[in-house]
Design a protein around this motif. Structure first.
Motif, PDB file in Angstrom:
ATOM      1  N   GLY A 251      36.839  67.169 -19.226  1.00 17.75           N
ATOM      2  CA  GLY A 251      35.867  65.841 -18.964  1.00 17.75           C
ATOM      3  C   GLY A 251      37.445  65.259 -19.553  1.00 17.75           C
ATOM      4  N   LEU A 252      38.170  65.597 -20.661  1.00 16.63           N
ATOM      5  CA  LEU A 252      38.910  64.936 -21.029  1.00 16.63           C
ATOM      6  C   LEU A 252      39.901  64.313 -19.933  1.00 16.63           C
ATOM      7  CD1 LEU A 252      38.830  65.412 -24.453  1.00 16.63           C
ATOM      8  CD2 LEU A 252      39.050  63.257 -23.731  1.00 16.63           C
ATOM      9  N   SER A 253      40.473  65.793 -19.792  1.00 14.81           N
ATOM     10  CA  SER A 253      41.050  65.795 -18.236  1.00 14.81           C
ATOM     11  C   SER A 253      40.877  64.842 -17.204  1.00 14.81           C
ATOM     12  CB  SER A 253      41.461  67.042 -17.691  1.00 14.81           C
ATOM     13  OG  SER A 253      42.091  67.004 -16.511  1.00 14.81           O
ATOM     14  N   ALA A 254      39.418  65.188 -16.858  1.00 14.76           N
ATOM     15  CA  ALA A 254      38.608  63.982 -15.723  1.00 14.76           C
ATOM     16  C   ALA A 254      39.058  62.609 -15.928  1.00 14.76           C
ATOM     17  CB  ALA A 254      37.663  64.271 -15.836  1.00 14.76           C
ATOM     18  N   ALA A 255      39.250  62.263 -17.126  1.00 16.24           N
ATOM     19  CA  ALA A 255      38.861  60.531 -18.311  1.00 16.24           C
ATOM     20  C   ALA A 255      39.949  60.538 -17.590  1.00 16.24           C
ATOM     21  CB  ALA A 255      38.206  60.825 -18.700  1.00 16.24           C
ATOM     22  N   GLY A 256      41.199  61.021 -17.449  1.00 11.41           N
ATOM     23  CA  GLY A 256      42.712  60.004 -17.358  1.00 11.41           C
ATOM     24  C   GLY A 256      43.828  61.398 -18.748  1.00 11.41           C
ATOM     25  N   TYR A 257      43.068  61.695 -19.746  1.00  7.98           N
ATOM     26  CA  TYR A 257      44.394  62.635 -20.790  1.00  7.98           C
ATOM     27  C   TYR A 257      44.684  63.578 -19.712  1.00  7.98           C
ATOM     28  CZ  TYR A 257      41.486  59.573 -23.547  1.00  7.98           C
ATOM     29  OH  TYR A 257      40.652  57.920 -23.705  1.00  7.98           O
ATOM     30  N   LEU A 258      46.123  64.368 -20.520  1.00 11.26           N
ATOM     31  CA  LEU A 258      46.800  65.544 -21.121  1.00 11.26           C
ATOM     32  C   LEU A 258      46.371  65.989 -21.674  1.00 11.26           C
ATOM     33  CD1 LEU A 258      48.181  66.874 -18.412  1.00 11.26           C
ATOM     34  CD2 LEU A 258      50.037  66.088 -19.647  1.00 11.26           C
ATOM     35  N   PRO A 259      45.360  67.625 -21.853  1.00 11.43           N
ATOM     36  CA  PRO A 259      44.472  68.109 -22.710  1.00 11.43           C
ATOM     37  C   PRO A 259      45.605  69.319 -22.695  1.00 11.43           C
ATOM     38  CG  PRO A 259      43.268  68.071 -21.115  1.00 11.43           C
ATOM     39  CD  PRO A 259      44.572  67.285 -20.844  1.00 11.43           C
ATOM     40  N   VAL A 260      45.250  70.045 -24.313  1.00 10.60           N
ATOM     41  CA  VAL A 260      46.384  71.412 -24.455  1.00 10.60           C
ATOM     42  C   VAL A 260      45.236  71.765 -25.136  1.00 10.60           C
ATOM     43  CG1 VAL A 260      48.441  72.067 -25.398  1.00 10.60           C
ATOM     44  CG2 VAL A 260      48.925  70.266 -24.291  1.00 10.60           C
ATOM     45  N   THR A 261      45.103  73.421 -25.074  1.00  8.16           N
ATOM     46  CA  THR A 261      44.240  74.524 -25.882  1.00  8.16           C
ATOM     47  C   THR A 261      45.572  75.602 -26.423  1.00  8.16           C
ATOM     48  OG1 THR A 261      41.975  75.268 -26.819  1.00  8.16           O
ATOM     49  CG2 THR A 261      42.591  75.652 -24.659  1.00  8.16           C
ATOM     50  N   ALA A 262      45.285  75.947 -27.677  1.00 13.97           N
ATOM     51  CA  ALA A 262      45.573  77.522 -27.137  1.00 13.97           C
ATOM     52  C   ALA A 262      44.587  78.660 -27.804  1.00 13.97           C
ATOM     53  CB  ALA A 262      46.916  77.429 -28.795  1.00 13.97           C
TER      54      ALA A 262
ATOM     55  N   ALA B 255      50.440  59.810 -12.821  1.00 13.19           N
ATOM     56  CA  ALA B 255      50.445  58.759 -11.553  1.00 13.19           C
ATOM     57  C   ALA B 255      49.120  58.878 -10.962  1.00 13.19           C
ATOM     58  CB  ALA B 255      51.381  58.828 -11.138  1.00 13.19           C
ATOM     59  N   PHE B 256      48.298  57.610 -11.404  1.00  8.66           N
ATOM     60  CA  PHE B 256      46.708  57.766 -10.714  1.00  8.66           C
ATOM     61  C   PHE B 256      46.826  56.614  -9.153  1.00  8.66           C
ATOM     62  CE2 PHE B 256      45.644  57.875 -15.540  1.00  8.66           C
ATOM     63  CZ  PHE B 256      45.720  58.294 -15.278  1.00  8.66           C
TER      64      PHE B 256
ATOM     65  N   PRO C 192      46.262  66.383  -3.821  1.00 13.76           N
ATOM     66  CA  PRO C 192      45.737  65.450  -3.853  1.00 13.76           C
ATOM     67  C   PRO C 192      45.877  63.927  -4.836  1.00 13.76           C
ATOM     68  CG  PRO C 192      43.794  66.705  -3.367  1.00 13.76           C
ATOM     69  CD  PRO C 192      44.932  67.421  -3.982  1.00 13.76           C
ATOM     70  N   PRO C 193      45.851  63.132  -4.593  1.00 12.94           N
ATOM     71  CA  PRO C 193      46.921  61.593  -5.663  1.00 12.94           C
ATOM     72  C   PRO C 193      45.104  61.884  -6.886  1.00 12.94           C
ATOM     73  CG  PRO C 193      46.089  60.668  -3.683  1.00 12.94           C
ATOM     74  CD  PRO C 193      46.300  61.961  -3.029  1.00 12.94           C
ATOM     75  N   PHE C 194      45.515  61.284  -7.323  1.00 10.70           N
ATOM     76  CA  PHE C 194      44.608  61.724  -8.700  1.00 10.70           C
ATOM     77  C   PHE C 194      43.535  60.733  -9.116  1.00 10.70           C
ATOM     78  CE2 PHE C 194      43.320  62.480 -13.992  1.00 10.70           C
ATOM     79  CZ  PHE C 194      42.096  62.953 -13.108  1.00 10.70           C
ATOM     80  N   LEU C 195      42.595  60.073  -9.123  1.00 11.74           N
ATOM     81  CA  LEU C 195      42.412  59.322 -10.223  1.00 11.74           C
ATOM     82  C   LEU C 195      40.967  59.659 -11.290  1.00 11.74           C
ATOM     83  CD1 LEU C 195      42.103  55.800  -9.566  1.00 11.74           C
ATOM     84  CD2 LEU C 195      39.992  56.078  -8.032  1.00 11.74           C
ATOM     85  N   PRO C 196      40.781  59.106 -12.090  1.00 13.21           N
ATOM     86  CA  PRO C 196      40.131  59.723 -13.509  1.00 13.21           C
ATOM     87  C   PRO C 196      39.034  58.963 -12.369  1.00 13.21           C
ATOM     88  CG  PRO C 196      42.235  58.064 -14.646  1.00 13.21           C
ATOM     89  CD  PRO C 196      42.110  57.979 -12.767  1.00 13.21           C
ATOM     90  N   VAL C 197      38.152  59.758 -13.764  1.00  9.47           N
ATOM     91  CA  VAL C 197      36.699  59.266 -13.329  1.00  9.47           C
ATOM     92  C   VAL C 197      36.420  57.810 -14.570  1.00  9.47           C
ATOM     93  CG1 VAL C 197      35.822  61.213 -12.335  1.00  9.47           C
ATOM     94  CG2 VAL C 197      35.934  60.839 -15.619  1.00  9.47           C
ATOM     95  N   GLY C 198      35.384  57.074 -13.640  1.00  5.58           N
ATOM     96  CA  GLY C 198      34.845  56.161 -14.804  1.00  5.58           C
ATOM     97  C   GLY C 198      36.136  54.636 -14.247  1.00  5.58           C
TER      98      GLY C 198
ATOM     99  N   HIS D 102      38.645  50.970 -10.425  1.00  6.51           N
ATOM    100  CA  HIS D 102      39.572  50.508  -8.652  1.00  6.51           C
ATOM    101  C   HIS D 102      38.088  51.448  -8.207  1.00  6.51           C
ATOM    102  CE1 HIS D 102      42.766  50.349  -6.294  1.00  6.51           C
ATOM    103  NE2 HIS D 102      42.661  51.980  -6.160  1.00  6.51           N
ATOM    104  N   ASP D 103      37.717  52.676  -8.218  1.00 12.22           N
ATOM    105  CA  ASP D 103      36.827  53.076  -6.812  1.00 12.22           C
ATOM    106  C   ASP D 103      36.353  54.631  -7.898  1.00 12.22           C
ATOM    107  OD1 ASP D 103      35.355  53.517  -4.600  1.00 12.22           O
ATOM    108  OD2 ASP D 103      37.346  54.322  -3.356  1.00 12.22           O
ATOM    109  N   VAL D 104      35.239  54.837  -7.178  1.00  7.05           N
ATOM    110  CA  VAL D 104      34.162  55.980  -7.467  1.00  7.05           C
ATOM    111  C   VAL D 104      34.796  57.264  -7.173  1.00  7.05           C
ATOM    112  CG1 VAL D 104      32.391  54.687  -7.843  1.00  7.05           C
ATOM    113  CG2 VAL D 104      32.186  55.963  -5.697  1.00  7.05           C
ATOM    114  N   VAL D 105      34.721  57.773  -8.506  1.00  5.41           N
ATOM    115  CA  VAL D 105      35.343  59.176  -8.128  1.00  5.41           C
ATOM    116  C   VAL D 105      34.495  60.575  -8.258  1.00  5.41           C
ATOM    117  CG1 VAL D 105      37.164  61.066  -9.902  1.00  5.41           C
ATOM    118  CG2 VAL D 105      37.399  58.648  -9.434  1.00  5.41           C
ATOM    119  N   ARG D 106      34.286  61.728  -7.584  1.00  2.00           N
ATOM    120  CA  ARG D 106      33.352  62.833  -7.089  1.00  2.00           C
ATOM    121  C   ARG D 106      34.515  63.989  -7.496  1.00  2.00           C
ATOM    122  NH1 ARG D 106      28.514  60.611  -5.394  1.00  2.00           N
ATOM    123  NH2 ARG D 106      28.902  59.246  -3.500  1.00  2.00           N
TER     124      ARG D 106
END
Lengths: 426, 368
Positions: B63-74, B191-192, B210-216, B219-223
């Motif tokens: 969800g966070l990645s979709a919203a434009g964050y760059l997440p990490v876990t271990a 880059a978005f 494909p170029p990336f655009l966050p949900v929310g 600029h445009d809707v994202v699916r």
């Protein structure tokens, strides 16, 4: 046609309550006055989940039961003003109940719409945890023997800001509007009868009567506002690293020297809570202060506070690529826990020196055994550090002062009984 | 710069490297031997979140990645196992993220505080359909600094989850280390998409990603879609466009995963020692010992494990004997390279419940 839809025909069976959910959702969004780009619809797996293409909003179609968790990630990351809506079925709510409760507890800003038709409609009509007692399904033809979860109550108890249960007939857009307008976690449970399986297995059953008979109470439950879980107040809030850099560690300066030519490996083993790991780390720093390369690793049972605690320290003149210890040069045992943990290794030792606390039985070994009174002299808390100090005294691997110097900067600096660490013979 | 010698562990380097490379959210669930990473991350990441379980951890990350964050876990195997379906989802949705897998002794919960290299073959088959997942592997402390930015950049540039493989002794052992040898890290910039609408989230244009655009986005809707979908992100059964899209997921990883390895070939050597992860240290030590004895030997340490770089076969083919060393019972890397029919000139050195020793590798090099 609404600006929130791409096409008016919905992909559901005739008479299915899912139609009413979509129409009421659209009406609620129109009433709120947001734009399609302000809405993120997250769908689960189930008949409701094939509606993505009908919505002109952002759409996210994820895994079975996980939609609320993914939506929570989206919602916590977005600035206020965006409307994150989850469509999920009673099956998804069953497998993903933990995610729903967690999002409610955190009060994440999203609206969950549960399409509760009391069975799994996409796979042939099996019962879920929201199937009421007596409701017949494909695999419970005599009626489900168990009561259903009261999802609204569970979610409310978990901390949701807004909870409602409605019959999935007609227009319930006003309830959805309230749910979406509240900032925080909202859940609306929509009761439906699956036209394919619910009606087939329960002929003549009326939804309203079923709700009344099975205790599916209709209503709206709200609580006074509480903080919403959001990562940032706005998108402009910077996202820089926090706190001090992890590499802002004070350098260990070389102030001593060592005669060690090659590699020297020590095992220190005692009881958890008696400073074994700390003493080994102090030895490692002391060796660095004498210009050596070091590695240090710890081994202890998963219950960190009881049982043995063992540390392996390697000192080397040249860089250490391999930090395993097969044949140690020194084994230092300060307690019975340590002796038990290392007895196999001690038995196999053909060389090296075993330093053993005087309170312990002497094991069979090919190593030279040196019995010393670590615990009696320094007490249990400092026995490990004292033992290492003795080892340095007796071997000359490092100047013992390097060990005492390395204690500075540790929490032990002010507490260590220095008088016990006097040079031998003084 | 003067030397700056400190005592530290790999977990500390990994976390600091991730943060400097631009990772901005850490989502953690505690598990030995990955908990040190969680602990450091909670003090240093711009945002650190404790998840209630590993499925939630991966879903929040998605969800966070979709919203434009760059997440990490271990995590380690037991937690990783719970993440598998969600990693498949992120792979299908094309969401960048980094998963650090710290191996420990299995099967099942095994021994939490013992190291192992037992999960490589799991990673090879992780994505349903056999599509490749990028897997990079840390072979020494310096890699703990160098590889996270490579992995994060690969995740962003390929729009995919990336696994950084490691193991208990690699990230928990403390060692003297000179910080002055560490190069600066160039942050990864996401880059978005800002082209004309309508935005098609799975339209790669002339490329593979494909170029990336966050949900929310305004600029445009994202699916985004975890099920089989067309270039617009709309659900499909098996349409030609959708199947081409699915094929592309594998093609981009095959084509664009960075190839990283350490190759130290010695003139006159007829034997090659191959290793990765924690056993790299023993392999280096063995090669050093052998060369000191006048035995010529070459060394290949693999940092890119998946997809298997073709160069590994080229290097291996130059030697009459190859000794592959790894801390497991099966020779998982050897199986990855050759399947179950390991050629007779490939010798395996393994160990379970302890580290592979340099002497064991040297013995296999010298064996008749």
């Amino acid at each position: 046609m609404s600006i929130f839809l791409t096409q008016p025909e919905l992909p559901f069976c005739k008479g299915c309550g899912h139609h009413h959910v979509v129409r009421s959702t659209v009406k609620a969004l129109e009433a709120i006055g947001v734009r399609p780009a302000d809405v993120i619809l997250v769908t689960d797996i189930g008949c409701h989940g094939i509606v993505d293409g009908n919505f002109a909003t952002h759409t996210v179609h994820g895994l079975h039961g996980r939609s609320v968790a993914m939506a929570a990630g989206i919602a916590m990351g977005l600035p206020p003003g965006k409307k994150v809506i989850v469509y999920i079925g009673d099956g998804g709510a069953t497998i993903g109940l933990q995610h729903i409760l967690e999002a409610a507890r955190m009060n994440v800003d999203l609206t969950v719409v549960v399409h509760n038709n009391m069975l799994y409609g996409m796979t042939g009509g099996q019962p879920s945890s929201l199937t009421p007692r007596g409701f017949r399904t494909a695999i419970t033809p005599d009626g489900s023997p168990l009561p259903h979860h009261d999802l609204c109550r569970l979610v409310y108890e978990a901390g949701a800001s807004y909870v409602a249960r409605v019959l999935g007939v007609g227009d319930f857009s006003e309830v959805l509007r309230q749910a979406m307008e509240i900032e925080g976690f909202a859940l609306v449970e929509v009761l439906e009868l699956c036209t394919s399986y619910g009606v087939k297995w329960n002929p003549g059953l009326r939804l309203k009567a079923l709700a009344e008979e099975t205790g599916y109470t209709l209503g709206v439950w709200t609580r006074s506002p509480r903080p919403v879980f959001r990562l940032r107040a706005g998108a402009e809030e910077p996202l820089g690293p926090r706190g001090a850099g992890l590499l802002d560690l004070p350098p260990v300066e070389v102030r001593f020297s060592s005669l060690l030519e090659g590699r020297w490996a020590l095992i220190l083993s005692g009881s958890a809570g008696e400073g074994v790991q700390q003493a080994a780390e102090i030895l490692a720093r002391a060796a660095m202060a004498a210009g050596l390369h070091v590695t240090k690793k710890g081994s202890y049972p998963v219950t960190v506070g009881v049982g043995f605690s063992t540390a392996e320290v390697i000192l080397s003149r040249s860089p250490i690529f391999y930090h395993g210890v097969h044949e140690p040069d020194a084994v230092v045992i300060t307690s019975m826990d340590g002796l038990r943990n290392q007895q196999g290794r001690i038995r196999e030792m053909q060389r090296g020196i075993l330093w053993l606390d005087a309170s312990l039985p002497v094991p069979e070994t090919g190593a030279e055994v040196r019995i010393r009174d670590f615990r009696g002299h320094a007490g249990a808390r400092y026995a490990a550090l004292y033992a290492l100090w003795m080892v340095l005294q007796e071997t000359g691997i490092l100047p013992p002062e390097a060990l005492l110097e390395a204690v500075q900067g540790t929490p032990l600096a002010d507490r260590i009984p220095r008088e016990r660490f006097a040079p031998r013979g003084s | 710069m003067d030397t700056h010698r400190v005592l530290l562990d790999g977990s500390r380097l990994v976390v600091e490297s991730c943060v400097r490379a631009g990772a901005n959210v850490y989502v953690g669930y505690p598990i030995t031997p990955a908990s040190l990473i969680f602990s450091y991350a909670s003090r240093r990441f711009p945002i650190a979140l404790p998840a209630p379980d590993e499925i939630t951890a991966l879903q929040w990350m998605a969800g966070l990645s979709a919203a434009g964050y760059l997440p990490v876990t271990a995590t380690s195997f037991p937690g990783f196992a719970l993440m598998v379906e969600s990693i498949n989802m992120a792979y299908m949705m094309e969401l960048p993220m980094l998963i650090i897998l710290v191996q420990r002794l299995g099967p099942s919960t095994g021994t939490a505080t013992a190291g192992a290299q037992g999960d490589l073959l799991l990673l090879d088959g992780l994505i349903s359909g056999g599509y490749p997942l990028p897997v990079l592997c840390i072979s020494d402390l310096k890699d703990c600094w160098l590889l996270p930015p490579v992995a994060l950049r690969a995740a962003v540039e390929m729009r995919t989850p990336v696994v950084l493989l490691s193991s208990k002794e690699m990230v928990m052992t403390q060692a003297s280390f000179d910080l002055s040898q560490l190069p600066e890290i160039e942050p990864v910039r996401q880059a978005f998409y800002h082209g004309p609408g309508p935005y098609r989230p799975y339209d790669p244009g002339d490329g593979l990603v494909p170029p990336f655009l966050p949900v929310g986005s305004d600029h445009d809707v994202v699916r985004l879609n975890a099920s089989t979908h067309d270039r617009s992100g709309l659900l499909q059964h098996t349409s030609e466009e959708a199947m081409a899209n699915t094929r592309r997921l594998g093609e981009k990883v095959e084509a664009l995963t960075p190839v990283l390895y350490h190759l130290d070939e010695q003139e006159g050597a007829r034997t090659l020692v191959v290793s990765y992860d924690i056993t790299s240290g023993a392999a280096r030590e063995a090669v050093k010992m052998l060369r000191a004895q006048g035995v010529p030997v070459s060394l290949l340490l693999a940092r890119t494990l998946l997809p298997v770089p073709a160069i590994y076969y080229e290097v291996i083919d130059r030697y009459s004997r190859v000794v592959i060393a790894e801390e497991n019972a099966q020779g998982q890397f050897a199986r990855l390279l050759f399947g179950r029919r390991i050629p007779p000139n490939i010798r395996l050195v393994g160990a379970v419940g302890r580290m592979v020793r340099p002497e064991e590798i040297a013995r296999e090099v010298l064996a008749p």
